[in-house]
Scaffold this motif. Structure first.
Motif, short mmCIF file in Angstrom:
data_model
loop_
_atom_site.label_atom_id
_atom_site.label_comp_id
_atom_site.label_asym_id
_atom_site.label_seq_id
_atom_site.Cartn_x
_atom_site.Cartn_y
_atom_site.Cartn_z
N ILE A 1 49.96 50.39 16.23
CA ILE A 1 49.47 49.77 15.00
C ILE A 1 50.37 48.62 14.59
O ILE A 1 49.91 47.58 14.11
N GLY A 2 51.68 48.80 14.77
CA GLY A 2 52.62 47.76 14.39
C GLY A 2 52.40 46.46 15.14
O GLY A 2 52.66 45.38 14.60
N PHE A 3 51.91 46.56 16.36
CA PHE A 3 51.72 45.36 17.17
C PHE A 3 50.26 44.93 17.29
O PHE A 3 49.99 43.77 17.55
N LYS A 4 49.36 45.87 17.09
CA LYS A 4 47.92 45.56 17.17
C LYS A 4 47.18 46.45 16.17
O LYS A 4 46.67 47.51 16.51
N PRO A 5 47.14 46.03 14.89
CA PRO A 5 46.60 46.87 13.82
C PRO A 5 45.17 47.36 14.03
O PRO A 5 44.83 48.44 13.57
N HIS A 6 44.35 46.62 14.73
CA HIS A 6 42.96 47.03 14.91
C HIS A 6 42.79 48.13 15.93
O HIS A 6 41.68 48.61 16.15
N VAL B 1 53.47 43.81 5.58
CA VAL B 1 54.17 45.00 5.09
C VAL B 1 53.62 46.24 5.78
O VAL B 1 54.38 47.13 6.21
N TRP B 2 52.29 46.32 5.93
CA TRP B 2 51.66 47.45 6.61
C TRP B 2 52.16 47.59 8.04
O TRP B 2 52.54 48.67 8.48
N GLN B 3 52.17 46.49 8.77
CA GLN B 3 52.65 46.53 10.15
C GLN B 3 54.13 46.89 10.21
O GLN B 3 54.55 47.66 11.08
N SER B 4 54.92 46.36 9.28
CA SER B 4 56.35 46.67 9.24
C SER B 4 56.58 48.16 8.98
O SER B 4 57.45 48.78 9.60
N CYS B 5 55.81 48.73 8.07
CA CYS B 5 55.92 50.17 7.80
C CYS B 5 55.61 50.97 9.05
O CYS B 5 56.29 51.96 9.34
N ASN B 6 54.61 50.55 9.80
CA ASN B 6 54.26 51.27 11.03
C ASN B 6 55.34 51.15 12.09
O ASN B 6 55.63 52.12 12.79
N VAL B 7 55.96 49.99 12.19
CA VAL B 7 57.07 49.84 13.14
C VAL B 7 58.23 50.72 12.72
O VAL B 7 58.84 51.42 13.54
N LEU B 8 58.55 50.75 11.42
CA LEU B 8 59.65 51.60 10.94
C LEU B 8 59.34 53.08 11.13
O LEU B 8 60.21 53.86 11.54
N MET B 9 58.11 53.48 10.86
CA MET B 9 57.74 54.89 11.08
C MET B 9 57.76 55.22 12.57
O MET B 9 58.13 56.33 12.95
N SER B 10 57.40 54.28 13.40
CA SER B 10 57.49 54.50 14.84
C SER B 10 58.94 54.74 15.23
O SER B 10 59.24 55.65 16.01
N THR C 1 51.51 53.19 -0.85
CA THR C 1 51.72 54.54 -0.36
C THR C 1 52.54 54.52 0.93
O THR C 1 53.46 55.32 1.11
N ALA C 2 52.24 53.57 1.80
CA ALA C 2 52.97 53.46 3.07
C ALA C 2 54.44 53.14 2.83
O ALA C 2 55.31 53.72 3.49
#
Length: 171
Positions: free
Chosen positions: A59-64, A17-26, A138-139
């Motif tokens: 972040i969406g593709f490489k969270p670290h 979900v975290w990675q998905s949120c970052n892809v959507l925000m991107s 929150t994300a």
């Protein structure tokens, strides 16, 4: 330092979900950058949204990646500059007693920069340990808001009737 998030973490779905949120925000920040094309100071605003778009995609593709020095420095610089501009725009909105901020260009600029700064601060050190329920909740809330708001303003043309022409023609 906490353990890294991988398939063995207690709630791997939070990571997805975290990675998905970052892809959507991107995607959102990329779209926000694109619609600046008609703005008189387009270059400035395209960078203002383009930088977070790239950082979120990473972040969406490489969270670290949030734990690397280049990512942190670029994010910190963007937040620092955004905070200065947010402060100036906020002061102008306050001084002029503007209450309907989405009807004023400064209000939309203020809101957009605030969104980028808050999002990048939320992302800061997210690669250090498994993301928790609070960060992911929150994300999700932050991710849903700009898409719903944009759709709402797109559907209700009377809300944007007083906007300058460059704000009406990109999409």
């Amino acid at each position: 330092m906490g353990e890294v998030c991988d398939e063995k973490s207690p709630k791997p779905w939070l990571h997805v979900v975290w990675q998905s949120c970052n892809v959507l925000m991107s995607l959102f920040f990329a779209l926000a950058s694109y619609v600046q094309i008609n703005d008189p100071d387009a270059g400035l605003w395209m960078v203002g949204y383009g930088v977070p778009a790239v950082l979120c995609a990473l972040i969406g593709f490489k969270p670290h990646v949030t734990e690397t020095l280049p990512w942190r420095r670029v994010a910190d610089l963007h937040v620092m500059i955004s905070t200065a501009v947010i402060s100036m725009l906020g002061w102008k909105l306050y001084k002029e007693s503007i209450t309907h901020i989405f009807q004023q260009e400064e209000g939309r600029e203020f809101s957009g920069l605030m969104l980028t700064a808050v999002w990048l601060l939320l992302c800061r050190h997210s690669g250090r340990a498994p993301v928790g329920m609070l960060r992911v909740s929150t994300a999700v809330a932050i991710t849903v808001f700009p898409f719903v708001a944009w759709l709402y303003y797109y559907i209700n043309k009377e809300l944007r009737s007083n906007w300058p022409s460059h704000c009406k023609t990109a999409i």
